[in-house]
Each structure stands twice: as C-alpha cells, then as structure tokens.
Motif scaffolding. Structure first.
Motif, PDB file in Angstrom:
ATOM      1  N   GLY A   1      12.512  -4.470 -25.316  1.00  0.00           N
ATOM      2  CA  GLY A   1      11.450  -4.168 -24.368  1.00  0.00           C
ATOM      3  C   GLY A   1      12.047  -3.894 -23.003  1.00  0.00           C
ATOM      4  N   PHE A   2      11.170  -3.719 -22.026  1.00  0.00           N
ATOM      5  CA  PHE A   2      11.623  -3.525 -20.652  1.00  0.00           C
ATOM      6  C   PHE A   2      10.790  -4.419 -19.745  1.00  0.00           C
ATOM      7  CE2 PHE A   2      12.982   0.366 -22.714  1.00  0.00           C
ATOM      8  CZ  PHE A   2      14.232   0.593 -22.155  1.00  0.00           C
ATOM      9  N   GLY A   3      11.444  -4.998 -18.744  1.00  0.00           N
ATOM     10  CA  GLY A   3      10.744  -5.812 -17.753  1.00  0.00           C
ATOM     11  C   GLY A   3      11.034  -5.271 -16.364  1.00  0.00           C
ATOM     12  N   THR A   4      10.221  -5.660 -15.398  1.00  0.00           N
ATOM     13  CA  THR A   4      10.353  -5.049 -14.070  1.00  0.00           C
ATOM     14  C   THR A   4      10.468  -6.083 -12.959  1.00  0.00           C
ATOM     15  OG1 THR A   4       7.969  -5.011 -13.656  1.00  0.00           O
ATOM     16  CG2 THR A   4       8.903  -3.123 -14.833  1.00  0.00           C
TER      17      THR A   4
ATOM     18  N   CYS B   1       9.185  -5.950  -8.838  1.00  0.00           N
ATOM     19  CA  CYS B   1       8.439  -5.165  -7.857  1.00  0.00           C
ATOM     20  C   CYS B   1       8.606  -5.795  -6.480  1.00  0.00           C
ATOM     21  CB  CYS B   1       6.955  -5.138  -8.239  1.00  0.00           C
ATOM     22  SG  CYS B   1       5.909  -4.344  -6.999  1.00  0.00           S
TER      23      CYS B   1
ATOM     24  N   LEU C   1       9.215  -0.898  -3.958  1.00  0.00           N
ATOM     25  CA  LEU C   1      10.398  -0.639  -4.780  1.00  0.00           C
ATOM     26  C   LEU C   1      10.140  -1.227  -6.167  1.00  0.00           C
ATOM     27  CD1 LEU C   1      13.357   0.053  -5.507  1.00  0.00           C
ATOM     28  CD2 LEU C   1      14.048  -2.063  -4.362  1.00  0.00           C
ATOM     29  N   GLY C   2      10.242  -0.390  -7.173  1.00  0.00           N
ATOM     30  CA  GLY C   2      10.117  -0.833  -8.560  1.00  0.00           C
ATOM     31  C   GLY C   2      11.444  -0.685  -9.276  1.00  0.00           C
ATOM     32  N   ILE C   3      11.813  -1.687 -10.054  1.00  0.00           N
ATOM     33  CA  ILE C   3      13.087  -1.684 -10.785  1.00  0.00           C
ATOM     34  C   ILE C   3      12.806  -2.034 -12.242  1.00  0.00           C
ATOM     35  CG2 ILE C   3      15.327  -2.853 -11.037  1.00  0.00           C
ATOM     36  CD1 ILE C   3      15.282  -3.389  -8.023  1.00  0.00           C
ATOM     37  N   MET C   4      13.335  -1.237 -13.156  1.00  0.00           N
ATOM     38  CA  MET C   4      13.124  -1.516 -14.573  1.00  0.00           C
ATOM     39  C   MET C   4      14.401  -2.047 -15.213  1.00  0.00           C
ATOM     40  SD  MET C   4      11.104   0.782 -17.345  1.00  0.00           S
ATOM     41  CE  MET C   4      12.238   1.617 -18.416  1.00  0.00           C
TER      42      MET C   4
ATOM     43  N   MET D   1      16.689   3.794 -12.928  1.00  0.00           N
ATOM     44  CA  MET D   1      15.291   3.374 -12.998  1.00  0.00           C
ATOM     45  C   MET D   1      14.891   2.498 -11.808  1.00  0.00           C
ATOM     46  SD  MET D   1      14.222   4.994 -15.657  1.00  0.00           S
ATOM     47  CE  MET D   1      12.769   4.203 -16.354  1.00  0.00           C
ATOM     48  N   TRP D   2      15.251   2.947 -10.636  1.00  0.00           N
ATOM     49  CA  TRP D   2      14.792   2.325  -9.390  1.00  0.00           C
ATOM     50  C   TRP D   2      13.931   3.360  -8.681  1.00  0.00           C
ATOM     51  CZ3 TRP D   2      18.003  -1.483  -6.140  1.00  0.00           C
ATOM     52  CH2 TRP D   2      18.720  -2.365  -6.966  1.00  0.00           C
ATOM     53  N   CYS D   3      12.677   3.036  -8.381  1.00  0.00           N
ATOM     54  CA  CYS D   3      11.842   4.000  -7.662  1.00  0.00           C
ATOM     55  C   CYS D   3      11.391   3.446  -6.324  1.00  0.00           C
ATOM     56  CB  CYS D   3      10.664   4.462  -8.507  1.00  0.00           C
ATOM     57  SG  CYS D   3       9.410   3.249  -8.877  1.00  0.00           S
TER      58      CYS D   3
ATOM     59  N   ASP E   1      18.973  -0.738 -14.933  1.00  0.00           N
ATOM     60  CA  ASP E   1      19.334   0.639 -15.252  1.00  0.00           C
ATOM     61  C   ASP E   1      19.232   1.352 -13.917  1.00  0.00           C
ATOM     62  OD1 ASP E   1      18.796   2.667 -18.074  1.00  0.00           O
ATOM     63  OD2 ASP E   1      19.041   3.461 -16.057  1.00  0.00           O
TER      64      ASP E   1
END
Lengths: 285, 285
Positions: free
Chosen positions: B211-214, B216, B272-275, B159-161, B156
């Motif tokens: 659900g959601f997975g990430t 990192c 960097l986090g990605i969902m 949804m990248w931080c 998404d």
C-alpha cells in the motif's frame, strides 16, 4: 470569475464507469467515515448530499454508515449516469427511499441553505473550471451548528507512480490524463490545491482539515482489473476519439500506451500508487 | 550483487534529526499497528526489531503497542544516533529494559534465524545500495509459524507535491534530495519498488501486502515546523556542504531554496504532500 459548467471531462462512457465501480466508501472516502460515526448517533435523520455521484458505488456504500432514518441525495449532470447509479443502488438492498437521484449542477444546487449535514464530492472538482465556486455552493447547503462537514477528495495527476517506470505509462498515460482534464477546462493537480481553494471560497483556515489518501494497484487481482479497464478505455473511450480530435494525443501514442498497459498487467512486480488530496471542511456555527 | 554498506546518506546531523523527531508510530507506522494488535494477545513475549532506528521516536512510540512482556531491539550504524535514541527512550517512562540499543549493519544483523516476531524498518532502504539484500536479512531474522511480519516504509522522491508549486521547492529541493540519495549510493524512488524488491529477495507474492501512506504538512503548526527544519538543514546540514563538494548543488541554489522555504512558511494556503510505499511481508510457516 464566472462559473462555467464543464461536463465530466474524459466522458462517462462505459469503459470509464466500469473501473469507477471499483470505488467504495472504504477505499475512497475513509477520511469521511469518522465524521459519519461522530454525527450518526445524535443525527437520526442525517441528510447526506453526494455531489457528482457518478456511477454511484461510493454513494451506495456510504448508506450503511448512516443511521436508519438517514437519507442520501445524489446529484449528477448526466441523465445516463444517474440511471446507472440508480440501477446500482437498486441492487444493494437499501430500501427504495434511502437514496434520491437528481440531475443538478454543482454550481447551482437546488437546495436551501444548510439543508444537508454532510456534503460529499469525490473526483468532481478536477473536472470543473471554477472549483472555488463549487466549494462555496457546497458549503452553502451544509447545515451550520450541528457539526456538519463538506468532504472533498481529488487526485493529482503529478502524483501517480508506476513500477516499472515504463515511459508510455509514467509520462505518456499520466500526461494524457492530465492534458485531457485541462483541455476540457478542468484541473490536473487538484489534490494539492484543496486547502487553497477552500480558503478562496471564504472558509477560515481553522475549519479546514487536510490530508492525503492513496490508491494502490499491486495485488494481482487489482492490478489486472485496473490495467484491463485502462486498456478498454484507451481502445473505446472518449479519451482516444476526443484526444486525437483535440490534438493532445495521436493514434500511435494510444497504441503505445495500450501495449505498455498489456505488458504492465503481465508483470509480477507491477505497482501503481496514486495520491489524492482529502479535505474536511467544518461548517461551524 | 555485492552488498556494500552505505551510511545514512544525508548525514545524521542535528538539523536532520530534529525534524525526524516529529515521527511516531501513529504518523509513520500505521500500516504495522493492526499486525501488532493481532500478534500481541497471543505473543506475551513479543520481540520487535527496529532496524535503522535513527533518532528512535518511532521505536519508543511502538513500545506502547507491545504486550507488557514485549521487548524491542533497536539497531543503527551510528553510535551518535544510538545515543540520541537511547536518550529519547529514557524520557518516555518505558522501563529500563523495554528497548535495547545495538550498533549493527542491516546487512549483517547479529541475530539468529527467526529471532523476532516483528522486524521494522522506516526510511532505511532508501539509503542502501543493496536493498534486496537488506530485505533478505530482515526476513531471515523474522520468526516463522507465529504470524510474524517484516514491515517496510520508504518515501519516493518523485512523489512530493508542493502548493504553491514554487520551482525552487517542487523541482529544486525535491531534486536535490533525490540526487543526494543517489549520489550516496542510495535509492530515490524506493516507495514504488518495495514489492519488486521483496519478490527479488525471494518472498512469494502471496506473502506481500502493499500500500501507500502519506504525510501532509498543511496545518499551520506542522507547516511551520517542517519548513523551519528544512531551512535549518539547508543552512547547516551535510546536504549543503557535501552537496556542494559533490557538485550536485551550488551555494546559489541552496540560498534560493532557503528563500523559497521562508516564503512557503509564511503562505497561508501552503501544502506539502508526501507519499511513502508501505509493505508488510508475512514470514509464513
């Protein structure tokens, strides 16, 4: 930086604690469980400190991952919330001495250096003006030489995704949550900053394990429970009264959000995903 | 809706496939592994279809979760990428008949109804104009009555931080990735829409687990590898040439992003986090 002490920003009113009671070790501290499994067999008197324990549901559910001789100390800065956490623990058949509740500031933990094998804080740093000082203090009371860890988990208010992408939720509600945190001196994007803060607290990079974990509200029961808790919070919580008083929202905006949540709860394909930063800090030798 | 067929939007050039090879079942299909563990003991000839297998690293690493008699069919629409996936599989000591590679469109899978126990697609729907049709087609070839599942995972782009929150990355790079997807007829926020699309494909809500997975990128090795892959992609990939041609970016913007990634790679606290949205669709009886 001087460490000023902030109370838990949105206020610990009943509407907020209600939805917090959904939280358990299994849905909110998964990153810590392998470390408890690793420590428990050779740490018969494992001591766990839960900082800012809030309504205490994660605290109580962590108890079952401790060895029989393990003990938890749970702190919070609010007498009211400690009472609630104590009452919750009493319903969990844990034994009367499994968890000790104690009023304390995260900046001045009333413990000696290295007193705990595990120091845990969930959604605490987001409410603080000086998160680095808090990490330094948690690291101080973590025991060296025994594989001890500090475990942190914080949300990131930029990392909430709604479907449908109703503006009153995706921008409105999310934005108000973020403004409420910062207006109270807290941090609205703690999730992505945990590694940075741990480094600033003096922890070497090699002792930091970083990841991200999620919450998903989509299964019809979860979705309704969460949406109704948010509506209750907007109707009666401090986010409304304080938010209007501080000028970060309006009566009309609150009403629009309540309406949007009501529609969201009734929408079959509604989904909310939330990403949280998760960090394990190894104490080292 | 007419199902138009889109090629994999940003282009399967070497700079892109390189970073995709980092992907494995363990970091990109965790949500599917419990279902393979559940099916494998009583499905000795388990058949898994990997749709849009790309460079094939997830495909090959899924093989070890299959029973000895289990087989994988991997499809893609690109001959070049199938060759790459085949070459990767050949290095994994899987046996020559473990994975069959086949050129096919996700909209017209050349298989009979119910032919596969598990149908898997990772970062495929984001590149499609008609994701609902694709889900319907994947669901069609999934076997009823045996506990079979369709497994989906999509990012998404909202949804990248990033930390630090460099505008050229947080807004610039993330925005260009999103625009590239949509300019090519794909979906930039697929992650949050998977439940919605599955319902639109005719799947009852009770057969959908969401659900959601990430991902990192923070550990120094991961961080550098990812950053350098992104720099290579911006320098030589189709995102640059096609992006400038389509008017969704400029030479200067690309240069600013490359500079920002170079600085990010050298930043000790960079994160960097990605969902990603993750859905398991049960075929049912």
């Amino acid at each position: 930086m001087t460490a000023t002490h902030n109370s838990y920003a949105p206020g610990h009113d009943a509407s907020q604690t209600k939805h917090h009671e959904w939280r358990t070790a299994e849905n909110s501290a998964v990153h810590l469980l392998p470390h408890l499994a690793r420590l428990a067999p050779h740490t018969p008197h494992l001591k766990l400190l839960d900082v800012g324990a809030g309504s205490g549901t994660i605290t109580a559910s962590l108890a079952k991952y401790l060895p029989p001789g393990g003990r938890i100390t749970a702190t919070d800065i609010s007498d009211d919330i400690l009472l609630r956490a104590r009452n919750h623990a009493a319903t969990q058949s844990l034994g009367t001495d499994k968890i000790t509740f104690l009023k304390a500031s995260v900046y001045h933990l009333p413990f000696q250096d290295g007193e705990f094998d595990v120091v845990h804080a969930h959604q605490v740093l987001s409410h603080l003006g000086a998160p680095v000082d808090a990490i330094r203090e948690m690291f101080r009371v973590c025991r060296p030489g025994g594989g001890g860890v500090v475990s942190l988990r914080e949300t990131d208010m930029a990392m909430w995704c709604f479907w449908p992408e109703t503006p009153a939720l995706q921008e409105g509600f999310r934005g108000l949550m973020a403004r409420t945190l910062t207006a109270n001196g807290g941090q609205d994007r703690a999730g992505r900053r945990l590694v940075s803060w741990a480094l600033a607290a003096g922890v070497p990079r090699g002792q930091i394990e970083a990841g991200f974990g999620t919450w998903c509200y989509s299964e019809p029961g979860d979705q309704r429970a969460w949406g109704e808790a948010m509506i209750e919070r907007l109707k009666t919580g401090q986010m409304r009264s304080k938010g209007i008083e501080m000028g970060i929202t309006t009566e009309q905006e609150i009403e629009d959000m309540i309406k949007a949540w009501r529609e969201w709860v009734e929408t079959e394909d509604a989904t909310l995903g939330i990403m949280n930063g998760e960090v394990i800090i190894k104490k080292g030798s």
